[in-house]
Design an enzyme around this catalytic site. Structure first.
Site, mmCIF file in Angstrom:
data_model
loop_
_atom_site.group_PDB
_atom_site.id
_atom_site.type_symbol
_atom_site.label_atom_id
_atom_site.label_comp_id
_atom_site.label_asym_id
_atom_site.label_seq_id
_atom_site.Cartn_x
_atom_site.Cartn_y
_atom_site.Cartn_z
ATOM 1 N N SER A 155 -1.890 -2.594 30.418
ATOM 2 C CA SER A 155 -0.871 -1.436 30.404
ATOM 3 C C SER A 155 -0.390 -1.365 31.778
ATOM 4 O O SER A 155 0.791 -0.851 32.012
ATOM 5 C CB SER A 155 -1.689 0.066 30.153
ATOM 6 O OG SER A 155 -2.208 -0.270 28.737
ATOM 7 N N HIS A 177 -4.955 2.558 20.738
ATOM 8 C CA HIS A 177 -6.047 1.900 21.628
ATOM 9 C C HIS A 177 -7.360 2.135 21.339
ATOM 10 O O HIS A 177 -7.903 2.855 20.587
ATOM 11 C CB HIS A 177 -5.738 2.522 23.025
ATOM 12 C CG HIS A 177 -6.331 2.040 24.261
ATOM 13 N ND1 HIS A 177 -7.434 1.889 24.532
ATOM 14 C CD2 HIS A 177 -5.399 1.327 25.349
ATOM 15 C CE1 HIS A 177 -7.513 1.277 25.768
ATOM 16 N NE2 HIS A 177 -6.596 1.035 26.163
ATOM 17 N N ASP A 204 3.574 -2.134 25.668
ATOM 18 C CA ASP A 204 3.206 -2.481 26.863
ATOM 19 C C ASP A 204 2.707 -3.778 26.923
ATOM 20 O O ASP A 204 2.825 -4.333 28.070
ATOM 21 C CB ASP A 204 2.169 -1.376 27.380
ATOM 22 C CG ASP A 204 1.082 -1.066 26.568
ATOM 23 O OD1 ASP A 204 0.981 -1.818 25.246
ATOM 24 O OD2 ASP A 204 -0.069 -0.760 26.994
ATOM 25 N N HIS A 205 1.992 -4.369 26.066
ATOM 26 C CA HIS A 205 1.380 -5.538 25.834
ATOM 27 C C HIS A 205 0.809 -5.613 24.394
ATOM 28 O O HIS A 205 0.881 -5.005 23.611
ATOM 29 C CB HIS A 205 0.209 -5.616 26.874
ATOM 30 C CG HIS A 205 -0.914 -4.740 26.805
ATOM 31 N ND1 HIS A 205 -1.751 -4.876 25.470
ATOM 32 C CD2 HIS A 205 -1.300 -3.496 27.414
ATOM 33 C CE1 HIS A 205 -2.647 -3.588 25.623
ATOM 34 N NE2 HIS A 205 -2.489 -2.945 26.881
#
Length: 607
Positions: free
Chosen positions: A309, A427, A481-482
């Site tokens: 992140s 997450h 973000d990824h």
């Protein structure tokens, strides 16, 4: 003994503050005047960084002073402590007074990188010359050292009548905890150990962030940051012909559209049914975003430039990728740069950054401010306005209430505005609010239900935004973000698939017609693409490209952990900093990597 230790540390703290004042007075022409409005944040930052600085410098001194045994009161032991303290003060004086002079030329605090220059033949002479030219600083240092030593000796130690082993052991254990907390910059799972880049959070300019910092902290925190070493494959002229990060758009009319960027936590390309119908023939885990993509300009082959992140913000908000080391954790994160917020502020935009985590979580706020985002809203802002009932217990405020808060805040903003937000619910540990646990689909992986929850939060945001006057004049950007740690398809487990993300742009007024663009793009392309979309016509610095320029060959670059990955429309190449094995790819990869590290070495990201 405990009272004596506190008084001794107060002396050290006073030394740091005197040195900070000297630093400012010496460099005031560079730093500029301080306003009353800046001072509270600067003071708050210095409390955090000075605690870390003193913990690094005097941590062992504290522990030695508090060992729970009677021998600590002996004259020999107290003499050892005295000389340890003196050496600590010498370190503070040497590094900070050297910084005072060095900053005037380098525009940065000294770090471990400066030691790489110590093997130059003229280093000793340069240091002697600088000391002679600034002799008054040398005298001041001697005076401060003598004063600190004098005050230290005035503090008397009284040995108690009876040893208090239990109390002293508890105090010793507590001191270990407090030292670790000070070194980290706080407690809590959301807080990473503070680095130089975090200082930007408390200052209005990168230069003024240096007021928050001091040494030896900057040196300790950059140990392990090896000197920037890279191969210069090309001379300057050849390099410029192959690749340049300086952009010059043709003159256009600035259209002053609002820009809202959603940085979606762990939104892998494979999460989308719209992009991967073969994976999910009957069930979408992000139905709102899937439906929105059908009316958007979709970059189907978009890739993240980093793995974490903390890599995403520089890539997206300043078009600066991260490779071996997260850019936001390097000293260069405080270098002169013009992020998206900085550029648009100059065009009359208001700039906003939203993140539902704590203010110091992950260094997000610090970098957002470096990129020019001035109005910051975090978990603290949310709870001040709406109470603490929406904390998820792990990372911050649940996405649904926080995005609702963001939507209402934007309705108070003056147009045009640019805003960025970082979602957090999709997450680990992959949980959703209790009321949705039996409502949202469980999915194929642990992350699918949290993805569905964030998708629901996005739907609710847009439901509100559609009713607001700023909605039609806004460009909405969705970018991950990824890639998630949880993968479903085999393709997502390859090096290429492990950076394949969701990225698309939606314009309610139809400025961008729906498009399924298969040209390779990356996160660093977003800033140039958005500046082109609003008609920005001034030179700017960006490692990415305008993705709308179809004649430019698309590519994406990231670091796999062992080598660079260069992704094109047809194939991926792997570069070990010597060769890719393909001449055509070699020149592109080498030029990009050389330019990146030259700019890192130069410490400047300006046109």
């Amino acid at each position: 003994m405990k009272r004596a230790l506190l008084l001794r540390l107060t002396i050290a703290y006073a030394v740091v503050w005197v040195l900070r004042v000297v630093f400012y007075l010496y460099n005031s022409d560079l730093l500029g005047a301080l306003t009353w409005g800046e001072i509270p944040d600067l003071l708050r930052g210095t409390l955090i960084f000075d605690a870390a600085n003193l913990a690094y410098t005097f941590g062992l001194f504290v522990l030695l002073s508090l060992v729970p045994f009677p021998f600590r009161y002996s004259k020999v032991y107290q003499k050892i402590l005295y000389w340890y303290f003196v050496l600590g003060v010498v370190a503070l004086l040497f590094f900070n007074l050297s910084d005072t002079i060095y900053f005037h030329y380098a525009r940065k605090r000294g770090t471990i990188d400066e030691f790489s220059y110590a093997d130059n033949d003229n280093t000793a002479w340069v240091m002697i010359k600088a000391a002679l030219e600034n002799w008054y600083l040398l005298l001041l240092g001697v005076a401060i050292l003598m004063g600190a030593g004098y005050l230290y000796k005035k503090i008397k130690i009284v040995k108690p009548a009876k040893p208090r082993y239990l109390v002293n052991s508890l105090v010793f254990g507590l001191s270990v905890f407090l030292l670790i907390t000070a070194m980290r910059g706080g407690i809590g799972r959301q807080i990473r150990p503070i680095t130089l880049g975090n200082a930007a959070q408390f200052a209005t300019t990168p230069l003024k962030a240096s007021l928050v910092l001091s040494n030896p902290f900057c040196i300790f925190r950059t140990i392990g940051n090896s000197k920037i070493r890279y191969t210069k494959y090309y001379d300057a002229t050849t390099l410029d012909s192959l690749y340049s990060p300086i952009h010059h758009h043709k003159s256009q009319t600035l259209n002053h559209k609002n820009i809202v960027i959603f940085i979606l936590e762990s939104f892998s390309h494979e999460h989308s049914q719209y992009l991967n119908p073969q994976l999910y023939p009957t069930q979408s885990y992000m139905p709102f975003l899937d439906s929105l993509m059908q009316h958007s300009y979709v970059f189907d082959n978009a890739y993240a430039n980093g793995r974490k992140s903390i890599d995403a913000l520089p890539s997206i908000l300043a078009s600066i990728p991260s490779f071996k080391t997260p850019f936001a954790l390097t000293p260069q994160a405080l270098a002169p740069m013009e992020g998206l917020g900085t550029i648009l502020n100059k065009q009359g935009y208001e700039s906003w950054f939203f993140n539902g985590s704590q203010e110091r979580s992950m260094g997000f706020v610090a970098f957002a401010k470096s990129a020019g985002f001035n109005n910051i809203r975090t978990m603290e802002s949310y709870e001040a306005a709406r109470g603490s009932g929406d904390y998820d217990g792990y990372w911050g405020i649940w996405d649904e209430p926080f995005l609702n808060f963001m939507a209402h805040e934007l309705s108070t903003a003056k147009q045009p505005f640019v805003a960025a937000t970082f979602t957090l619910s999709s997450h680990h540990p992959f949980v959703v609010p209790e009321k949705y646990r039996d409502v949202l689909p469980k999915g194929k992986t642990k992350v699918h239900q949290p993805v569905a929850y964030t998708d629901l939060a996005m739907r609710r945001f847009f439901d509100y935004a559609k009713t607001e006057p700023w909605y039609e004049n806004t460009v909405f950007v969705m970018v991950a973000d990824h890639v998630s740690s949880e993968t479903f398809s085999q393709q997502a487990r390859t090096d290429k698939g492990n950076s394949h993300i969701i990225q698309f742009i939606y314009t309610p007024d139809g400025t961008l017609a729906p498009m399924h663009d298969t040209v390779t793009t990356q996160q660093i392309d977003l800033m140039p693409t958005l500046l082109a979309l609003i008609g920005y016509d001034k030179p700017y610095f960006a490692f990415g490209r305008n993705a709308f320029r179809q004649r430019d060959r698309g590519f994406a670059v990231n670091y796999t952990g062992t080598q660079f990955q260069w992704i094109t429309d047809s194939v991926s190449y792997y570069f070990d900093e010597t060769t890719t094995g393909t001449a055509r790819a070699d020149s592109a990869v080498k030029a990009f990597i050389q330019r990146y590290y030259e700019q890192m070495e130069r410490g400047e990201f300006l046109p």
